[in-house]
Design an enzyme around this catalytic site. Structure first.
Site, PDB file in Angstrom:
ATOM      1  N   ILE A 101     -15.976 -46.607  10.435  1.00  0.00           N
ATOM      2  CA  ILE A 101     -16.456 -46.868   9.068  1.00  0.00           C
ATOM      3  C   ILE A 101     -16.720 -45.547   8.344  1.00  0.00           C
ATOM      4  O   ILE A 101     -17.156 -44.573   8.967  1.00  0.00           O
ATOM      5  CB  ILE A 101     -17.763 -47.694   9.097  1.00  0.00           C
ATOM      6  CG1 ILE A 101     -17.674 -48.834  10.119  1.00  0.00           C
ATOM      7  CG2 ILE A 101     -18.110 -48.231   7.721  1.00  0.00           C
ATOM      8  CD1 ILE A 101     -19.002 -49.550  10.388  1.00  0.00           C
ATOM      9  N   TYR A 120     -23.348 -44.773  24.782  1.00  0.00           N
ATOM     10  CA  TYR A 120     -23.440 -45.578  23.553  1.00  0.00           C
ATOM     11  C   TYR A 120     -22.696 -46.904  23.742  1.00  0.00           C
ATOM     12  O   TYR A 120     -23.198 -47.977  23.391  1.00  0.00           O
ATOM     13  CB  TYR A 120     -22.814 -44.758  22.430  1.00  0.00           C
ATOM     14  CG  TYR A 120     -22.622 -45.413  21.090  1.00  0.00           C
ATOM     15  CD1 TYR A 120     -23.694 -45.594  20.222  1.00  0.00           C
ATOM     16  CD2 TYR A 120     -21.350 -45.802  20.660  1.00  0.00           C
ATOM     17  CE1 TYR A 120     -23.497 -46.156  18.958  1.00  0.00           C
ATOM     18  CE2 TYR A 120     -21.148 -46.358  19.405  1.00  0.00           C
ATOM     19  CZ  TYR A 120     -22.221 -46.530  18.558  1.00  0.00           C
ATOM     20  OH  TYR A 120     -22.032 -47.080  17.304  1.00  0.00           O
TER      21      TYR A 120
HETATM   22  P1  NAP Z   1     -26.114 -44.831   9.972  1.00  0.00           P
HETATM   23  O1  NAP Z   1     -25.636 -44.538   8.598  1.00  0.00           O
HETATM   24  O2  NAP Z   1     -26.235 -43.707  10.944  1.00  0.00           O
HETATM   25  O3  NAP Z   1     -27.530 -45.532   9.844  1.00  0.00           O
HETATM   26  C1  NAP Z   1     -28.282 -45.826  10.968  1.00  0.00           C
HETATM   27  C2  NAP Z   1     -29.473 -46.591  10.525  1.00  0.00           C
HETATM   28  O4  NAP Z   1     -30.258 -46.918  11.674  1.00  0.00           O
HETATM   29  C3  NAP Z   1     -30.385 -45.819   9.563  1.00  0.00           C
HETATM   30  O5  NAP Z   1     -30.866 -46.691   8.586  1.00  0.00           O
HETATM   31  C4  NAP Z   1     -31.524 -45.369  10.476  1.00  0.00           C
HETATM   32  O6  NAP Z   1     -32.755 -45.197   9.803  1.00  0.00           O
HETATM   33  C5  NAP Z   1     -31.592 -46.554  11.421  1.00  0.00           C
HETATM   34  N1  NAP Z   1     -32.274 -46.204  12.656  1.00  0.00           N
HETATM   35  C6  NAP Z   1     -31.893 -45.280  13.584  1.00  0.00           C
HETATM   36  N2  NAP Z   1     -32.829 -45.202  14.543  1.00  0.00           N
HETATM   37  C7  NAP Z   1     -33.801 -46.096  14.223  1.00  0.00           C
HETATM   38  C8  NAP Z   1     -35.025 -46.461  14.821  1.00  0.00           C
HETATM   39  N3  NAP Z   1     -35.459 -45.912  15.967  1.00  0.00           N
HETATM   40  N4  NAP Z   1     -35.778 -47.396  14.205  1.00  0.00           N
HETATM   41  C9  NAP Z   1     -35.377 -47.967  13.042  1.00  0.00           C
HETATM   42  N5  NAP Z   1     -34.226 -47.672  12.435  1.00  0.00           N
HETATM   43  C10 NAP Z   1     -33.444 -46.731  13.024  1.00  0.00           C
HETATM   44  O7  NAP Z   1     -25.257 -45.960  10.666  1.00  0.00           O
HETATM   45  P2  NAP Z   1     -24.002 -46.741  10.095  1.00  0.00           P
HETATM   46  O8  NAP Z   1     -22.849 -45.797  10.226  1.00  0.00           O
HETATM   47  O9  NAP Z   1     -24.345 -47.383   8.806  1.00  0.00           O
HETATM   48  O10 NAP Z   1     -23.785 -47.845  11.221  1.00  0.00           O
HETATM   49  C11 NAP Z   1     -24.278 -49.172  11.089  1.00  0.00           C
HETATM   50  C12 NAP Z   1     -23.938 -49.964  12.336  1.00  0.00           C
HETATM   51  O11 NAP Z   1     -22.518 -50.015  12.518  1.00  0.00           O
HETATM   52  C13 NAP Z   1     -24.489 -49.345  13.627  1.00  0.00           C
HETATM   53  O12 NAP Z   1     -24.963 -50.350  14.484  1.00  0.00           O
HETATM   54  C14 NAP Z   1     -23.283 -48.665  14.272  1.00  0.00           C
HETATM   55  O13 NAP Z   1     -23.387 -48.597  15.670  1.00  0.00           O
HETATM   56  C15 NAP Z   1     -22.167 -49.584  13.822  1.00  0.00           C
HETATM   57  N6  NAP Z   1     -20.842 -48.927  13.722  1.00  0.00           N
HETATM   58  C16 NAP Z   1     -20.704 -47.774  12.987  1.00  0.00           C
HETATM   59  C17 NAP Z   1     -19.440 -47.193  12.887  1.00  0.00           C
HETATM   60  C18 NAP Z   1     -19.207 -45.940  12.075  1.00  0.00           C
HETATM   61  O14 NAP Z   1     -18.069 -45.450  12.073  1.00  0.00           O
HETATM   62  N7  NAP Z   1     -20.201 -45.394  11.391  1.00  0.00           N
HETATM   63  C19 NAP Z   1     -18.345 -47.777  13.521  1.00  0.00           C
HETATM   64  C20 NAP Z   1     -18.532 -48.944  14.240  1.00  0.00           C
HETATM   65  C21 NAP Z   1     -19.790 -49.516  14.330  1.00  0.00           C
HETATM   66  P3  NAP Z   1     -33.170 -43.775   9.149  1.00  0.00           P
HETATM   67  O15 NAP Z   1     -31.970 -43.254   8.430  1.00  0.00           O
HETATM   68  O16 NAP Z   1     -34.249 -44.179   8.207  1.00  0.00           O
HETATM   69  O17 NAP Z   1     -33.570 -42.908  10.267  1.00  0.00           O
END
Ligand code: NAP
Ligand code: GDP
Length: 299
Positions: free
Chosen positions: A153, A123
Site C-alpha cells: 500500500i 511480522y
Molecule cells: P501506518 O501508516 O504505519 O500506521 C500504523 C498505525 O498503527 C498508526 O496509526 C499508529 O499510531 C498505530 N499504532 C502502532 N503501534 C500502536 C500501538 N502500540 N497502539 C496503538 N496504535 C498503534 O500503517 P499502514 O501502512 O496504514 O497499515 C495499516 C494496516 O495495513 C496495518 O495492519 C499493516 O500491517 C497493513 N498492511 C500495510 C501495508 C503497507 O504497505 N503499508 C501492506 C499490507 C498490509 P501512531 O501513528 O499514532 O503511533
C-alpha cells in the site's frame, strides 16, 4: 459506532469512522488500555489497522519488536471485541504472511503452507496468528470477524521514514531531498523485484465494503494483481518530482523477495467493476500531498 484503530496511519486516516485512535490515545499493546477503550466507547464495529509496520530494513532489524507489538495488539483487539459484543470486525493482514516457497500466484488458501520469507518472518508470523485467532473465534464463539490481505500500500499520510519506511514513501522523501539539495538519488537493491502497489484510498474503500459484506472464514486478498518493477516505480517518482540528477543503485542493500504475485479472483468475483487508482495517478496524489505537507510528515 465504528472504531478504526491505526486512525493516525496511512490506511486508517482514509477510512470513514466515528472514532479513530492512534498510539497516543491508547497503547494497544497494553490490555488495560484496550479494555478501557472498548468500555468507554462501546464500538459495534471495528476496522483494526493499527500495527507496527515497516519496510524491509525495519522488518529485518527489529524482529523482536515487530513480533511482540503486533501479536499483542491483534490478540488484545480481537479479544476486547469479543468481550464487549462487537458485531463485525475487519483485521489487516499483509502479503508478507505468505510462504516464501509456494506456487504462484498467492491465494487465500496458501497462507500457512510453509515458512514466510526470512526478511520479515517475525511480522509475518504475528500476522498469521491473527488469521488463526479469527478462525478460532468464528468457530467457538460464532463471531462474524474477518481479515483482509492487501498487497503493498502507498498513499498520503504514510510513514516517510528514509530508512524504516516502505519503498514508495522512502523513495519519495529521498528523491525530494536529493532534488532540493542537488544530490544523487540512492536506491536500494537491483530494481528488479516486482511488487503490486495499491493506493491507500482504494484499500480504505475495499475494507469498508468488507466490513459490511464479506463473511467467509478465509481472508480476502485486496489487490490489483498488477506487478510493477522497482525500476519502473523509480522512473515514475523521478518524473513526477522532476528530479534531474543521477540514480545510484545500492546493490549491496537487500532486494527482499523477488516477487509475490497475488490472485485477486475472489475480490473480483464480489466486485467485478471496482476501479483501482492507476499507480501513476496515485503516486501523483501522494507526491502532491507530501510536497504540500512537508516538513509536517510522519517520518
Ligand atoms: P501506518 O501508516 O504505519 O500506521 C500504523 C498505525 O498503527 C498508526 O496509526 C499508529 O499510531 C498505530 N499504532 C502502532 N503501534 C500502536 C500501538 N502500540 N497502539 C496503538 N496504535 C498503534 O500503517 P499502514 O501502512 O496504514 O497499515 C495499516 C494496516 O495495513 C496495518 O495492519 C499493516 O500491517 C497493513 N498492511 C500495510 C501495508 C503497507 O504497505 N503499508 C501492506 C499490507 C498490509 P501512531 O501513528 O499514532 O503511533
Ligand atoms: P517489501 O519488500 O514488499 O516488504 O517492501 P519494501 O517496500 O520494503 O521494499 C520493496 C522493494 O523496494 C525491495 O526490493 C527493496 O530493495 C526496494 N527498495 C528500493 N529502495 C528502497 C528504499 O529506499 N526503501 C525500501 N524499503 N525499499 C527500497
Amino acid at each position: 459506532m465504528r472504531l478504526v484503530t491505526g486512525g493516525t496511519g496511512m490506511v486508517g486516516s482514509a477510512i470513514k469512522a466515528d472514532l479513530k485512535i492512534g498510539s497516543k490515545d491508547y497503547d494497544l499493546t497494553n490490555w488495560v488500555a484496550v479494555n478501557d477503550l472498548f468500555e468507554k466507547h462501546k464500538p459495534s464495529e471495528v476496522i483494526h489497522c493499527a500495527a507496527k509496520v515497516g519496510g524491509i530494513w525495519g522488518n529485518m532489524n527489529y524482529k523482536g519488536d515487530f513480533y511482540r507489538e503486533n501479536i499483542l495488539m491483534n490478540t488484545h483487539i480481537i479479544e476486547a471485541a469479543r468481550l464487549h459484543g462487537v458485531k463485525r470486525l475487519v483485521a489487516f493482514l499483509s502479503t508478507c504472511v505468505f510462504p516464501d516457497n509456494v506456487e504462484y500466484p498467492l491465494s487465500e488458501r496458501k497462507i500457512h503452507m510453509g515458512p514466510p520469507h526470512n526478511s520479515n518472518d517475525a511480522y509475518a508470523y504475528a500476522k498469521r496468528m491473527c488469521d488463526i485467532q479469527i478462525r478460532a473465534y468464528r468457530e467457538q464463539y460464532n463471531l462474524n470477524y474477518i481479515s483482509v490481505i492487501p498487497t503493498n500500500i502507498y498513499g498520503p499520510n504514510d510513514l516517510f521514514d528514509l530508512t524504516n519506511g516502505h519503498v514508495v514513501p522512502s523513495l519519495i522523501h529521498r528523491c525530494f531531498l536529493a532534488r532540493e539539495q542537488g544530490k544523487d538519488l540512492e536506491i536500494w537493491g537491483t530494481g528488479k523485484p516486482l511488487r503490486e502497489f495499491i493506493f491507500s484510498e482504494d484499500v480504505a474503500r475495499l475494507s469498508e465494503w468488507a466490513l459490511d459484506n464479506y463473511e467467509e472464514d478465509e481472508p480476502i486478498i485486496l489487490s490489483t494483481s498488477k506487478e510493477t518493477s522497482i525500476k519502473d516505480l523509480v522512473e515514475m517518482v523521478v518524473e513526477l518530482l522532476q528530479f534531474k540528477g543521477k540514480l545510484i543503485w545500492l546493490k549491496e542493500k537487500p532486494d527482499g523477495q523477488y516477487r509475490k504475485p497475488s490472485d485477486n479472483s475472489k475480490l473480483k468475483s464480489y466486485l467485478p467493476d471496482f476501479k483501482y487508482t492507476p499507480l501513476y495517478e496515485g503516486l501523483k496524489k501522494t507526491i502532491s500531498w507530501f510536497e504540500n505537507n512537508y516538513p509536517n510528515i510522519r517520518s
